[in-house]
Scaffold this motif. Structure first.
Motif, short mmCIF file in Angstrom:
data_model
loop_
_atom_site.label_atom_id
_atom_site.label_comp_id
_atom_site.label_asym_id
_atom_site.label_seq_id
_atom_site.Cartn_x
_atom_site.Cartn_y
_atom_site.Cartn_z
N MET A 106 0.84 -1.20 0.00
CA MET A 106 0.00 0.00 0.00
C MET A 106 0.87 1.25 0.00
SD MET A 106 -1.19 -0.36 3.97
CE MET A 106 -1.54 -2.09 3.69
N ASP A 107 0.29 2.36 -0.49
CA ASP A 107 0.94 3.65 -0.37
C ASP A 107 0.84 4.11 1.08
OD1 ASP A 107 1.52 3.75 -3.07
OD2 ASP A 107 -0.39 4.70 -3.58
N GLU A 108 1.72 5.02 1.46
CA GLU A 108 1.76 5.44 2.86
C GLU A 108 0.49 6.15 3.30
OE1 GLU A 108 5.35 7.00 4.48
OE2 GLU A 108 6.58 6.22 2.86
N ASP A 109 -0.26 6.72 2.36
CA ASP A 109 -1.48 7.43 2.72
C ASP A 109 -2.70 6.51 2.75
OD1 ASP A 109 -0.11 9.82 2.93
OD2 ASP A 109 -0.42 10.35 0.83
N ASP A 110 -2.54 5.25 2.34
CA ASP A 110 -3.66 4.32 2.33
C ASP A 110 -4.06 3.93 3.75
OD1 ASP A 110 -3.66 4.35 -0.39
OD2 ASP A 110 -2.70 2.41 -0.65
N VAL A 111 -5.31 3.52 3.90
CA VAL A 111 -5.77 2.95 5.16
C VAL A 111 -5.34 1.49 5.18
CG1 VAL A 111 -7.78 2.38 6.57
CG2 VAL A 111 -7.73 4.51 5.27
N SER A 112 -4.73 1.05 6.26
CA SER A 112 -4.21 -0.31 6.34
C SER A 112 -5.25 -1.27 6.89
CB SER A 112 -2.96 -0.34 7.23
OG SER A 112 -2.52 -1.67 7.41
N PRO A 113 -5.42 -2.45 6.28
CA PRO A 113 -6.28 -3.48 6.87
C PRO A 113 -5.73 -4.00 8.20
CG PRO A 113 -5.79 -3.96 4.56
CD PRO A 113 -4.85 -2.88 5.00
N LEU A 114 -4.46 -3.70 8.46
CA LEU A 114 -3.79 -4.10 9.69
C LEU A 114 -3.47 -2.82 10.45
CD1 LEU A 114 -2.94 -6.82 10.87
CD2 LEU A 114 -0.71 -6.52 9.79
N PRO A 115 -4.41 -2.31 11.26
CA PRO A 115 -4.25 -0.98 11.87
C PRO A 115 -2.88 -0.76 12.50
CG PRO A 115 -6.41 -1.84 12.35
CD PRO A 115 -5.66 -2.95 11.68
N GLY A 116 -2.28 0.37 12.15
CA GLY A 116 -0.98 0.75 12.70
C GLY A 116 0.19 0.33 11.84
N TRP A 117 0.00 -0.65 10.95
CA TRP A 117 1.11 -1.21 10.19
C TRP A 117 0.98 -0.92 8.70
CZ3 TRP A 117 5.15 -3.44 12.74
CH2 TRP A 117 4.94 -3.78 14.10
N MET A 118 2.13 -0.83 8.02
CA MET A 118 2.18 -0.65 6.58
C MET A 118 2.90 -1.85 5.95
SD MET A 118 3.06 3.40 6.05
CE MET A 118 4.51 3.38 7.11
N ILE A 119 2.54 -2.14 4.72
CA ILE A 119 3.22 -3.20 3.96
C ILE A 119 3.82 -2.54 2.73
CG2 ILE A 119 2.91 -5.29 2.58
CD1 ILE A 119 0.73 -4.50 5.60
N MET A 120 5.14 -2.60 2.63
CA MET A 120 5.85 -1.92 1.56
C MET A 120 6.45 -2.95 0.60
SD MET A 120 5.17 1.07 2.61
CE MET A 120 6.11 2.13 1.52
N SER A 121 6.04 -2.88 -0.67
CA SER A 121 6.53 -3.78 -1.70
C SER A 121 6.02 -3.29 -3.04
CB SER A 121 6.04 -5.22 -1.43
OG SER A 121 6.47 -6.09 -2.46
N ASP A 122 6.50 -3.88 -4.11
CA ASP A 122 5.95 -3.58 -5.43
C ASP A 122 4.71 -4.43 -5.70
OD1 ASP A 122 7.82 -1.64 -6.07
OD2 ASP A 122 9.23 -3.11 -6.88
N THR A 123 4.83 -5.73 -5.50
CA THR A 123 3.71 -6.63 -5.82
C THR A 123 3.47 -7.71 -4.78
OG1 THR A 123 5.17 -8.12 -7.08
CG2 THR A 123 4.10 -6.33 -8.30
N LYS A 124 4.28 -7.80 -3.73
CA LYS A 124 4.17 -8.91 -2.77
C LYS A 124 3.37 -8.50 -1.54
CE LYS A 124 6.81 -11.25 -5.54
NZ LYS A 124 6.23 -12.26 -6.44
N SER A 125 2.96 -9.51 -0.77
CA SER A 125 2.08 -9.30 0.38
C SER A 125 2.63 -10.02 1.61
CB SER A 125 0.68 -9.86 0.07
OG SER A 125 0.14 -9.30 -1.11
N VAL A 126 2.05 -9.70 2.76
CA VAL A 126 2.23 -10.51 3.96
C VAL A 126 0.92 -11.25 4.22
CG1 VAL A 126 3.90 -8.88 4.93
CG2 VAL A 126 1.49 -8.71 5.60
N ARG A 127 0.98 -12.28 5.07
CA ARG A 127 -0.22 -13.07 5.32
C ARG A 127 -0.63 -12.93 6.79
NH1 ARG A 127 -0.28 -18.37 2.32
NH2 ARG A 127 1.52 -18.93 3.58
N TYR A 128 -1.91 -12.62 7.00
CA TYR A 128 -2.49 -12.49 8.33
C TYR A 128 -3.10 -13.84 8.69
CZ TYR A 128 -5.24 -10.13 12.03
OH TYR A 128 -5.77 -9.70 13.22
N VAL A 129 -2.60 -14.45 9.78
CA VAL A 129 -3.02 -15.81 10.14
C VAL A 129 -3.69 -15.82 11.50
CG1 VAL A 129 -1.24 -16.91 8.72
CG2 VAL A 129 -0.72 -16.34 11.10
#
Length: 375
Positions: free
Chosen positions: A221-244
């Motif tokens: 996500m861009d830094e101004d986006d709302v995160s689905p994981l409140p408080g945290w940002m995910i920085m990458s071009d195309t990759k993700s992290v997994r919420y388990v």
């Protein structure tokens, strides 16, 4: 005196009304016909192509897919939730009006998607004026289906949720399958007592369906986006992290954690308020999700100019260890960054990685200097 009493009564009425509005809110879970199990009228179907869907508006080449259906190339299309899903062809979209939102409240939308044709498929997801691109070319499960999360902040009490396939392929029907749309109200990012980080235990996060066995991807996500994981940002071009979740995975602490499944191509980070020159200690758990990722799992953590690699000797059955990083802040804000040190795969070839959980940042109190006593 009467005026003061009247004012207080009016204020009380306003507060009670506001609380009732928040309490009424939306219902957590599947959206109306979020799993597409309400079958369209026969008049709305031409083969697999559909011109109307209960609770949804559609645009472009949209197909109504039944589980087990064959494509022209012989590929069998599976459905993760129920018996039906929807495929979005070239420049096609579906949308639903979300109602009962609370203004300025945070929400997450989750859904499942599977790539069926092109390697570089992506979806544009929007709720109101905000939108985000979700890359879906990387497959993280052996079934081909992954679940994704998207978040937004409501500007009004209603918003159009739109999912748009921006791709253009030689085959106009070629495009991703989508299914199982759900929604959840998110808590605003906040710090717990004794922790300078927000949501350090990851207990606030997107909706995970009870029958979801593979977790949720939180995309870059861009830094101004709302995160689905409140408080945290995910920085990458195309990759993700997994919420388990603990119901389907081994989690070091509480009910939820984050699995770093994309190697060094993706970073989980948060910016904390600090004081330049002051010492801090970052503590965290590193483990495995109990999903067969049996190998030494290493996490690289960094803050200011300090970094450290912490390795958990995984047997693929769960377990964790604590790690610490002490550093001196160099500014009034410090980014805490977690990355998987390597790429990891399970025996079936799907991506996996170390789990991060129970993260805290505290100020290190240096012992007071001894006073010299002169006799």
């Amino acid at each position: 005196m009467a005026e003061s009493t009247s004012t207080r009564c009016l204020l009380l009425v306003v507060l009670v009304g506001a609380a009732a509005g928040v309490a009424s809110g939306i219902t957590e879970g599947l959206l109306p016909n979020g799993n597409f199990e309400q079958v369209p009228d026969a008049s709305q179907l031409n083969g697999t192509r559909v011109t109307g869907l209960p609770s949804w508006e559609i645009s472009g080449f949209v197909e109504y897919i039944q589980s087990g259906q064959n494509q022209q190339d012989g590929m069998v299309l599976a459905v993760p939730e129920g018996a039906h899903a929807v495929r979005l062809g070239n420049d096609a979209s579906i949308r639903q009006l979300l109602t009962g939102l609370s203004r300025r409240a945070f929400y997450s939308v989750t859904f499942s998607a599977a790539r069926t044709c092109a390697q570089a498929e992506q979806l544009n997801v929007s709720a109101g004026p905000e939108s985000g691109i979700l890359p879906i070319q990387t497959v993280y499960t052996s079934s081909g289906w992954d679940s994704y999360s998207y978040a937004f902040r409501a500007r009004h009490t209603t918003a159009w949720l739109t999912v748009h396939n921006t791709g253009v392929d030689e085959d106009p029907a070629c495009g991703p399958l989508v299914d199982a749309f759900a929604i959840k109200t998110l808590n605003p990012p906040h710090r717990e007592k004794g922790n300078l980080l927000k949501n350090g235990d990851f207990e606030d996060g997107p909706y995970v369906a009870p029958d979801n066995p593979w977790g949720l991807l939180v995309p870059p996500m861009d830094e101004d986006d709302v995160s689905p994981l409140p408080g945290w940002m995910i920085m990458s071009d195309t990759k993700s992290v997994r919420y388990v979740d603990a119901a389907h995975h081994k989690v070091p602490h509480g009910s939820y954690a984050v699995e770093l499944v994309a190697g060094s191509e993706c970073a989980l980070l948060q910016e904390a308020r600090t004081v330049a020159g002051r010492a801090y200690k970052l503590s965290f758990s590193v483990g495995d999700a109990g999903n067969g990722c049996a190998q030494p799992l290493a996490v690289r953590v960094s803050a200011a100019y300090s970094s450290q690699v912490v390795t958990h000797q995984s047997q693929g059955t769960g377990g964790s260890r604590r790690g610490e990083l002490e550093f001196a802040a160099i500014a009034d804000a410090t980014r805490v960054v977690f990355q998987s040190a390597n790429h990891y795969m399970k025996p079936d070839g799907t991506l996996c990685g170390p789990v991060v959980d129970d993260v805290s940042l505290v100020t290190v109190r240096k012992p007071a200097a001894r006073r010299r006593v002169f006799m």
